[in-house]
Design a protein around this motif. Structure first.
Motif, short mmCIF file in Angstrom:
data_model
loop_
_atom_site.label_atom_id
_atom_site.label_comp_id
_atom_site.label_asym_id
_atom_site.label_seq_id
_atom_site.Cartn_x
_atom_site.Cartn_y
_atom_site.Cartn_z
N ALA A 119 0.86 -1.19 0.00
CA ALA A 119 0.00 0.00 0.00
C ALA A 119 0.89 1.24 0.00
N GLY A 120 0.99 1.90 -1.14
CA GLY A 120 1.85 3.07 -1.25
C GLY A 120 1.37 4.22 -0.38
N PHE A 121 2.33 4.96 0.20
CA PHE A 121 1.96 6.12 1.02
C PHE A 121 1.25 7.18 0.18
N ASN A 122 1.73 7.42 -1.02
CA ASN A 122 1.12 8.43 -1.91
C ASN A 122 1.04 9.80 -1.24
N LYS A 123 2.08 10.17 -0.52
CA LYS A 123 2.10 11.46 0.17
C LYS A 123 2.99 12.45 -0.57
N ASP A 124 2.58 13.73 -0.55
CA ASP A 124 3.32 14.76 -1.26
C ASP A 124 4.61 15.17 -0.55
N HIS A 125 4.69 14.91 0.75
CA HIS A 125 5.84 15.35 1.53
C HIS A 125 6.44 14.16 2.27
N GLN A 126 7.73 13.91 2.05
CA GLN A 126 8.36 12.75 2.68
C GLN A 126 9.75 13.12 3.19
N LEU A 127 10.21 12.34 4.14
CA LEU A 127 11.51 12.55 4.74
C LEU A 127 12.16 11.19 4.95
N PHE A 128 13.39 11.07 4.50
CA PHE A 128 14.15 9.83 4.64
C PHE A 128 15.29 10.07 5.62
N ARG A 129 15.28 9.32 6.72
CA ARG A 129 16.26 9.49 7.79
C ARG A 129 17.15 8.25 7.85
N THR B 282 22.35 8.41 15.91
CA THR B 282 23.01 9.46 15.12
C THR B 282 22.42 9.55 13.72
N MET B 283 22.24 10.77 13.26
CA MET B 283 21.76 11.00 11.90
C MET B 283 22.95 10.98 10.94
N VAL B 284 22.95 10.00 10.04
CA VAL B 284 23.99 9.94 9.01
C VAL B 284 23.64 10.87 7.86
N HIS B 285 22.39 10.83 7.46
CA HIS B 285 21.92 11.72 6.40
C HIS B 285 20.40 11.85 6.50
N GLU B 286 19.90 13.03 6.22
CA GLU B 286 18.46 13.27 6.19
C GLU B 286 18.11 13.86 4.83
N GLN B 287 17.15 13.22 4.15
CA GLN B 287 16.80 13.65 2.80
C GLN B 287 15.31 14.02 2.70
N PRO B 288 15.00 15.32 2.66
CA PRO B 288 13.61 15.71 2.39
C PRO B 288 13.28 15.50 0.92
N ALA B 289 12.03 15.21 0.66
CA ALA B 289 11.58 14.99 -0.71
C ALA B 289 10.13 15.42 -0.81
N ALA B 290 9.71 15.80 -2.02
CA ALA B 290 8.33 16.28 -2.18
C ALA B 290 7.88 16.15 -3.63
N THR B 291 6.59 15.91 -3.79
CA THR B 291 5.98 15.92 -5.11
C THR B 291 6.15 17.30 -5.72
#
Length: 434
Positions: free
Chosen positions: A30-40, A182-191
């Motif tokens: 079931a895809g999230f299908n969200k316009d705003h996402q964050l990968f931590r 610890t945060m190695v990398h944080e990647q915001p993403a958006a439609t």
């Protein structure tokens, strides 16, 4: 059981069983299908703190049932009101763990390492080096995924509302700080906004052709073996995407604790948008390299996704090296039409407009065999200049999009998106069933 009616009045079977799963995490089937996402991308300090962190994260995890229930209501609202229903919003999260983390969290690390060996024979970094990734795509330039970075967890947060996403991220920051994560990398993403919604930065609609999943999607009563309402979308056995279910071809047995889990592939793909437009779009070559028009229509035909290349063996309509033909040959895969498929959950990152700022795609895929699915598509098809899709035709060259000079890899890793039960066992420090 009560039958359901699809929009044209024909009958569907009762709700497919996997739609109600509280074991499979969201964004797999079931895809999230969200316009705003964050990968931590996170690193643990010690096992005890990591287990406490994992127990706390279980409260944020959205399951397949949660996500699909919301998606069905949202789709109904869109149909009734002619647009996105106002006020209907949700924020979801998934937790994936790398093989390194799974071994460290297990109370029987040797057994867990052995259980993972067949499914994770190497890391994404090792695969890249074996494939000769050099220059700007070399692992030395990656923001995550290198061995010395020790990424243990990938947390995906997705929301309809950027403010809700930020609030959740701040709460997770506090949790991480308290437990030494610890945060190695944080990647915001958006439609992308406006007319580019649903498209990637080169301007082409993305994620158009996805396989249906048997037991999750409804079957077309008029065309058995295909997804209802999605012509050209064959139903693929769920075991191709989540462990513990029937597959399309024989596979090695998976340990019991892997059931309802899925291999997650994450790649950060940086796009040279200006270079693409100068060298490709200016000369009208984009659709020929992609295999689609910018709005997603295939060059092959005007009948949506229900097409193949059986009437175009030489590539007169859709060039044989085109991206969508290299990665999914369709008719020429007639012997294995439901194998070598993946579920894609990518989303753009970076500014929508021209100007300063790196732009690209966070590529996310789910499968249960790296060798037979993701890496098969990459190595046997897309990056293989000698690939011939079928019993006739000439070699197709390297995929001009993902194998060309306009896209470079700036991060990659393989992880497991475990079932909710497995997350609970790991958090509690209990034995994983084999």
């Amino acid at each position: 059981m009560t039958d359901l009616l699809h929009p044209r009045g024909r009958r569907w079977e009762a709700r497919p069983p996997l739609r109600g799963s509280h074991e499979i995490q969201g964004n797999v089937l079931a895809g999230f299908n969200k316009d705003h996402q964050l990968f931590r991308f996170l690193r643990f300090t010690d096992e005890k703190s990591a287990r406490t962190w994992l127990a706390a994260m279980l409260g944020h995890v959205g399951t397949t049932a949660d996500v699909e229930d919301f998606n069905e209501v949202f789709s109904l609202g869109r149909t009734l009101f002619g647009g996105d229903p106002a006020g209907l919003k949700a924020t979801w999260a998934t937790v994936s763990l790398t093989p390194e983390a799974l071994v460290e969290l297990s109370i029987n690390p040797d057994a867990t390492r052995e259980d993972l060996r067949e499914h994770f024979p190497h890391t994404a970094e090792q695969a890249a080096r074996a494939n000769g990734d050099t220059d700007h795509s070399a692992p030395e330039h990656w923001l995550f995924g290198r061995a010395h970075q020790h990424v243990h967890a990938v947390v995906t947060v997705a929301s309809d509302d950027p403010d809700r996403l930020d609030t959740t991220a701040r709460n997770l920051d506090v949790l991480d700080t308290l437990l030494g994560v610890t945060m190695v990398h944080e990647q915001p993403a958006a439609t992308l906004p406006g007319e580019n919604r649903g498209r990637e930065h080169f301007g082409y609609k993305d994620g158009v052709s996805q396989p249906g999943v048997r037991g999750f999607h409804h079957e077309d009563p008029d065309r058995p073996g295909h997804r209802a309402g999605r012509p050209g979308s064959p139903l693929v056995n769920a075991g191709e995407f989540v462990f513990g279910h029937p597959t399309e071809s024989p596979r090695p047995d998976a340990a019991a604790w892997l059931a309802d889990g899925s291999i997650q592939v994450v790649r950060r793909l940086t796009q040279d948008v200006e270079g693409w437009h100068d060298a490709v779009e200016r000369h009208g070559l984009g659709p020929r390299l992609i295999g689609r028009h910018p709005d997603g229509r295939p060059l092959a035909a005007a009948r949506g996704e229900d097409f193949d290349y059986s009437d175009d063996p030489t590539g007169a309509i859709t060039p044989c090296p085109a991206h969508i033909r290299k990665t999914n040959p369709r008719a020429f895969a007639h012997r294995t039409p439901r194998q070598h498929r993946i579920l894609r959950r990518g989303i753009p990152f970076g500014p929508a407009d021209d100007g300063d700022g790196e732009r690209g795609l966070v590529f996310v895929a789910h499968c249960t065999s790296l060798a037979e699915q993701f890496e098969f598509i990459q190595q046997t098809r897309a990056r293989n200049p000698d690939f011939v899709p079928g019993e006739r035709g000439a070699p197709t060259g390297v995929d001009p999009v993902i194998g060309g000079r306009f896209v470079r890899t700036t991060g990659a890793l393989y992880a497991l998106t475990p079932s909710v039960s497995t997350l609970r066992l790991l958090a509690a420090g209990r034995e994983l069933p084999r």
